[in-house]
Design an enzyme around this catalytic site. Structure first.
Site, mmCIF file in Angstrom:
data_model
loop_
_atom_site.group_PDB
_atom_site.id
_atom_site.type_symbol
_atom_site.label_atom_id
_atom_site.label_comp_id
_atom_site.label_asym_id
_atom_site.label_seq_id
_atom_site.Cartn_x
_atom_site.Cartn_y
_atom_site.Cartn_z
ATOM 1 N NE ARG A 117 -2.796 1.034 3.751
ATOM 2 C CZ ARG A 117 -3.965 1.466 4.445
ATOM 3 N NH1 ARG A 117 -5.070 1.262 3.893
ATOM 4 N NH2 ARG A 117 -3.388 1.197 5.399
ATOM 5 C CD GLN A 166 -6.606 1.472 0.691
ATOM 6 O OE1 GLN A 166 -6.069 1.339 1.291
ATOM 7 N NE2 GLN A 166 -6.598 2.500 0.935
ATOM 8 C CG ASP A 204 -8.829 7.806 5.289
ATOM 9 O OD1 ASP A 204 -8.672 8.163 6.352
ATOM 10 O OD2 ASP A 204 -7.832 7.167 5.219
HETATM 11 C C1 3PY Z 1 -9.575 3.544 6.036
HETATM 12 O O1 3PY Z 1 -10.572 2.738 6.239
HETATM 13 O O2 3PY Z 1 -9.158 3.926 5.631
HETATM 14 C C2 3PY Z 1 -8.307 2.749 5.585
HETATM 15 O O3 3PY Z 1 -7.879 2.727 4.683
HETATM 16 C C3 3PY Z 1 -8.165 0.396 5.595
HETATM 17 O O4 3PY Z 1 -8.538 0.229 6.205
HETATM 18 MG MG MG Z 2 -7.877 4.809 4.406
#
Ligand code: 3PY
Ligand code: MG
Length: 259
Positions: free
Chosen positions: A71, A149, A177
């Site tokens: 990541r 993500q 987030d």
């Molecule tokens: C988040 O939840 O913001 C992540 O980046 C991964 O759990």
């Molecule tokens: Mg995050």
């Protein structure tokens, strides 16, 4: 480059178990890999991992058939390049908010003709002595896993454009987030956050992408598996915290009971 078993198994419809890992300690990564994880997400975003750490941790994972995925700190070509060159088999990109951002990640992670990643005699390329560059580039483009993500209102709003990208393999929901970005910090079960998560989930499940979820424990993992997520990623700290708490509670309860 070694075959990416996580990418192959996800494409075959399997559900896989992985964990975030942010310690620059090869021995500990080797222990985790021996424990049987399908993949480890080597976390340079929320951790201090440098490309040279990712190189050692990737080696430790490869010893025992665990896929090393990194990541990265940002969706930025030179960052993605340095971490992939260290030998990670895939890259997880934080904060993907649009179709253009998804394509920028693809351009950085794939070589020509699909992308524009720079080429050199790095560890990922077998230091230039393992195979001709042409063979390596074709293999890398085939094997490198891309995880986007989604962790903002913009990302949720633009999810259709993101799943449209042919080279993204996994859509991973970041609940922490996302809840923070929507103004409900620490509350991923708030209706606004749930609505965003439901939207990402439904559109991803209707696409050819695997759905990825952050899971705090086994019950969470099973609930997400039942919803269709197949890239289940927990965290080393959460697992350890639970084990430490359970152990100390049991030991101290026993002590109390026997006196
Ligand atoms: C988040 O939840 O913001 C992540 O980046 C991964 O759990
Ligand atoms: Mg995050």
């Amino acid at each position: 480059m070694i075959e990416n078993t996580t990418k192959r198994r996800l494409a075959g419809g399997e559900t896989l178990a992985g964990s975030f890992f942010r310690y620059p300690v090869g021995t500990l990564a080797e222990f985790m890999a021996l424990g049987g994880w399908d993949f480890l997400v080597l976390d340079a975003e929320h951790g201090g991992l440098q490309p040279r750490d990712v190189e050692d941790l990737s080696r430790a994972c490869e010893l025992h058939g665990t896929t090393p995925i990194v990541r990265v700190t940002a969706n930025e070509p030179s960052t993605i390049l340095r971490f992939l060159d260290a030998g990670a088999h895939g890259v997880q990109i934080p904060w993907v908010e649009s179709g253009a951002a998804a394509e920028a990640a693809v351009q950085a992670a794939k070589y020509q003709p699909r992308g524009s990643r720079g080429l050199a005699a790095t560890r990922s390329a077998g230091f230039g002595i393992q195979a001709p560059y042409g063979d390596y580039v074709r293999q890398s483009n085939r094997e490198t896993l891309l995880v986007a993500q989604i962790e903002s209102a913009e990302g949720a709003a633009n999810i259709e454009d993101i799943v449209d990208n042919d080279a993204i393999d996994v859509i991973f929901i970041g609940p922490t987030d996302l809840s923070n970005a929507l103004g409900h910090v620490g509350c991923p079960s708030h209706p606004d956050v749930r609505a965003a998560i439901d939207r990402i989930t439904e559109i991803t499940l209707a696409s050819d992408k695997a759905l990825g979820a952050f899971v705090g424990n086994a019950a969470d993992a099973l609930a997400w598996r039942d919803r269709g997520a197949r890239y289940l990623c927990t965290g080393f700290e959460g697992l350890m915290a639970g084990a430490i708490r359970d152990y100390l509670e049991a030991v101290r309860t026993t002590e109390g009971a026997s006196t």
